[in-house]
Scaffold this motif. Structure first.
Motif, PDB file in Angstrom:
ATOM      1  N   ASP A 198       0.831  -1.208   0.000  1.00  0.00           N
ATOM      2  CA  ASP A 198       0.000   0.000   0.000  1.00  0.00           C
ATOM      3  C   ASP A 198       0.866   1.258   0.000  1.00  0.00           C
ATOM      4  OD1 ASP A 198      -2.291  -1.524  -0.004  1.00  0.00           O
ATOM      5  OD2 ASP A 198      -2.630  -1.355   2.170  1.00  0.00           O
ATOM      6  N   GLY A 199       1.977   1.216   0.715  1.00  0.00           N
ATOM      7  CA  GLY A 199       2.899   2.362   0.718  1.00  0.00           C
ATOM      8  C   GLY A 199       3.484   2.616  -0.656  1.00  0.00           C
ATOM      9  N   VAL A 200       3.833   1.542  -1.367  1.00  0.00           N
ATOM     10  CA  VAL A 200       4.362   1.686  -2.721  1.00  0.00           C
ATOM     11  C   VAL A 200       3.299   2.296  -3.627  1.00  0.00           C
ATOM     12  CG1 VAL A 200       5.153   0.392  -4.743  1.00  0.00           C
ATOM     13  CG2 VAL A 200       6.066  -0.151  -2.497  1.00  0.00           C
ATOM     14  N   LEU A 201       2.051   1.841  -3.503  1.00  0.00           N
ATOM     15  CA  LEU A 201       0.963   2.398  -4.316  1.00  0.00           C
ATOM     16  C   LEU A 201       0.741   3.876  -4.018  1.00  0.00           C
ATOM     17  CD1 LEU A 201      -1.656  -0.510  -4.222  1.00  0.00           C
ATOM     18  CD2 LEU A 201      -0.093   0.114  -6.071  1.00  0.00           C
ATOM     19  N   ARG A 202       0.819   4.255  -2.736  1.00  0.00           N
ATOM     20  CA  ARG A 202       0.687   5.673  -2.368  1.00  0.00           C
ATOM     21  C   ARG A 202       1.813   6.500  -2.969  1.00  0.00           C
ATOM     22  NH1 ARG A 202      -0.468   3.889   2.906  1.00  0.00           N
ATOM     23  NH2 ARG A 202       1.646   4.462   3.496  1.00  0.00           N
ATOM     24  N   ASP A 203       3.030   5.966  -2.946  1.00  0.00           N
ATOM     25  CA  ASP A 203       4.165   6.681  -3.522  1.00  0.00           C
ATOM     26  C   ASP A 203       3.986   6.882  -5.024  1.00  0.00           C
ATOM     27  OD1 ASP A 203       5.367   6.870  -1.062  1.00  0.00           O
ATOM     28  OD2 ASP A 203       6.795   5.223  -1.414  1.00  0.00           O
ATOM     29  N   VAL A 204       3.510   5.857  -5.707  1.00  0.00           N
ATOM     30  CA  VAL A 204       3.281   5.972  -7.150  1.00  0.00           C
ATOM     31  C   VAL A 204       2.204   7.018  -7.427  1.00  0.00           C
ATOM     32  CG1 VAL A 204       2.409   4.726  -9.168  1.00  0.00           C
ATOM     33  CG2 VAL A 204       4.093   3.658  -7.694  1.00  0.00           C
ATOM     34  N   GLU A 205       1.131   7.006  -6.638  1.00  0.00           N
ATOM     35  CA  GLU A 205       0.073   8.006  -6.804  1.00  0.00           C
ATOM     36  C   GLU A 205       0.599   9.409  -6.550  1.00  0.00           C
ATOM     37  OE1 GLU A 205      -3.069   6.848  -4.195  1.00  0.00           O
ATOM     38  OE2 GLU A 205      -3.631   5.117  -5.413  1.00  0.00           O
ATOM     39  N   GLN A 206       1.426   9.572  -5.517  1.00  0.00           N
ATOM     40  CA  GLN A 206       2.018  10.878  -5.218  1.00  0.00           C
ATOM     41  C   GLN A 206       2.886  11.358  -6.370  1.00  0.00           C
ATOM     42  OE1 GLN A 206       4.254  10.684  -1.562  1.00  0.00           O
ATOM     43  NE2 GLN A 206       2.766  11.905  -0.450  1.00  0.00           N
ATOM     44  N   GLN A 207       3.701  10.473  -6.922  1.00  0.00           N
ATOM     45  CA  GLN A 207       4.558  10.851  -8.050  1.00  0.00           C
ATOM     46  C   GLN A 207       3.724  11.259  -9.246  1.00  0.00           C
ATOM     47  OE1 GLN A 207       7.055   7.431  -8.641  1.00  0.00           O
ATOM     48  NE2 GLN A 207       8.514   8.022  -7.052  1.00  0.00           N
ATOM     49  N   GLN A 208       2.654  10.537  -9.521  1.00  0.00           N
ATOM     50  CA  GLN A 208       1.796  10.896 -10.641  1.00  0.00           C
ATOM     51  C   GLN A 208       1.107  12.236 -10.402  1.00  0.00           C
ATOM     52  OE1 GLN A 208      -0.807   7.548 -11.110  1.00  0.00           O
ATOM     53  NE2 GLN A 208       0.675   6.389 -12.342  1.00  0.00           N
ATOM     54  N   ARG A 209       0.652  12.469  -9.168  1.00  0.00           N
ATOM     55  CA  ARG A 209       0.004  13.740  -8.842  1.00  0.00           C
ATOM     56  C   ARG A 209       0.992  14.893  -8.996  1.00  0.00           C
ATOM     57  NH1 ARG A 209      -2.090  12.443  -4.170  1.00  0.00           N
ATOM     58  NH2 ARG A 209      -0.368  13.208  -2.918  1.00  0.00           N
ATOM     59  N   ARG A 210       2.217  14.714  -8.503  1.00  0.00           N
ATOM     60  CA  ARG A 210       3.244  15.761  -8.649  1.00  0.00           C
ATOM     61  C   ARG A 210       3.571  16.003 -10.112  1.00  0.00           C
ATOM     62  NH1 ARG A 210       7.334  13.788  -3.927  1.00  0.00           N
ATOM     63  NH2 ARG A 210       6.084  14.463  -2.156  1.00  0.00           N
ATOM     64  N   LYS A 211       3.625  14.923 -10.883  1.00  0.00           N
ATOM     65  CA  LYS A 211       3.914  15.058 -12.312  1.00  0.00           C
ATOM     66  C   LYS A 211       2.821  15.877 -12.991  1.00  0.00           C
ATOM     67  CE  LYS A 211       4.811  12.284 -16.434  1.00  0.00           C
ATOM     68  NZ  LYS A 211       4.911  10.927 -16.975  1.00  0.00           N
ATOM     69  N   HIS A 212       1.564  15.596 -12.661  1.00  0.00           N
ATOM     70  CA  HIS A 212       0.457  16.356 -13.246  1.00  0.00           C
ATOM     71  C   HIS A 212       0.506  17.820 -12.803  1.00  0.00           C
ATOM     72  CE1 HIS A 212      -1.524  13.037 -15.224  1.00  0.00           C
ATOM     73  NE2 HIS A 212      -1.502  12.323 -14.107  1.00  0.00           N
ATOM     74  N   GLU A 213       0.817  18.057 -11.518  1.00  0.00           N
ATOM     75  CA  GLU A 213       0.923  19.435 -11.021  1.00  0.00           C
ATOM     76  C   GLU A 213       2.057  20.176 -11.722  1.00  0.00           C
ATOM     77  OE1 GLU A 213       1.418  19.047  -6.816  1.00  0.00           O
ATOM     78  OE2 GLU A 213      -0.696  18.541  -6.476  1.00  0.00           O
ATOM     79  N   ASN A 214       3.206  19.519 -11.882  1.00  0.00           N
ATOM     80  CA  ASN A 214       4.333  20.155 -12.562  1.00  0.00           C
ATOM     81  C   ASN A 214       4.018  20.420 -14.025  1.00  0.00           C
ATOM     82  OD1 ASN A 214       5.848  20.145 -10.227  1.00  0.00           O
ATOM     83  ND2 ASN A 214       6.947  18.270 -10.729  1.00  0.00           N
ATOM     84  N   THR A 215       3.323  19.484 -14.671  1.00  0.00           N
ATOM     85  CA  THR A 215       2.937  19.686 -16.060  1.00  0.00           C
ATOM     86  C   THR A 215       1.984  20.870 -16.180  1.00  0.00           C
ATOM     87  OG1 THR A 215       3.171  17.319 -16.445  1.00  0.00           O
ATOM     88  CG2 THR A 215       1.934  18.558 -18.087  1.00  0.00           C
ATOM     89  N   TYR A 216       1.045  20.972 -15.251  1.00  0.00           N
ATOM     90  CA  TYR A 216       0.099  22.084 -15.246  1.00  0.00           C
ATOM     91  C   TYR A 216       0.820  23.411 -15.030  1.00  0.00           C
ATOM     92  CZ  TYR A 216      -3.852  25.002 -13.896  1.00  0.00           C
ATOM     93  OH  TYR A 216      -4.771  26.007 -13.818  1.00  0.00           O
ATOM     94  N   ALA A 217       1.746  23.445 -14.070  1.00  0.00           N
ATOM     95  CA  ALA A 217       2.505  24.674 -13.804  1.00  0.00           C
ATOM     96  C   ALA A 217       3.360  25.052 -15.011  1.00  0.00           C
ATOM     97  CB  ALA A 217       3.382  24.501 -12.565  1.00  0.00           C
TER      98      ALA A 217
END
Length: 137
Positions: A36-55
């Motif tokens: 579950d921790g690995v899945l949370r980390d992957v989700e966090q990385q994807q969310r950050r990637k989307h935020e960085n792409t948006y910025a």
């Protein structure tokens, strides 16, 4: 075999089985938590990637807008380079005229300003500062 030894043997087998069962259960639960921790980390990385792409997209849009404004407005926002200082100390030390900011004689900065003012024809600016001797300029 006596009854007391049978009870002791039964209790030892039961306790051992319970301990082994608990260890296996705990191990499985820990593995699930780690996964579950690995899945949370992957989700966090994807969310950050989307935020960085948006910025990044916002910055690109702002850059396009600024470039469009620059082409539509006159060049009054451009900063021009300062006129070269033609004082004796600058010309003699460097062999060429230099800007006032690049002058190696920082204590004589007022003299440089006055000399530049006199060269440009601004007599009042030259006399507004500290009095200078003409042979120093």
């Amino acid at each position: 075999m006596s009854a007391a030894s049978k009870i002791t043997l039964g209790m030892a087998v039961t306790v051992s089985t319970a301990i082994i069962g608990y260890v296996h259960y705990k191990q499985s639960a820990d593995r699930l938590k780690l996964h579950d921790g690995v899945l949370r980390d992957v989700e966090q990385q994807q969310r950050r990637k989307h935020e960085n792409t948006y910025a990044l997209q916002q910055q690109i849009d702002i850059t396009k807008q600024l470039k469009a404004q620059e082409t539509s407005t006159p060049d009054k926002n451009l900063v021009s380079e300062p006129a070269p200082c033609k004082c004796k100390c600058c010309t003699e030390s460097l062999g060429r005229p230099t800007s006032l900011a690049g002058c190696s004689k920082q204590p004589q900065q007022k003299q440089h300003q006055q000399a530049r003012a006199m060269e440009s024809g601004g007599e009042e600016e030259a006399t507004s500062g500290a009095p200078t001797r003409k042979d120093e300029i």
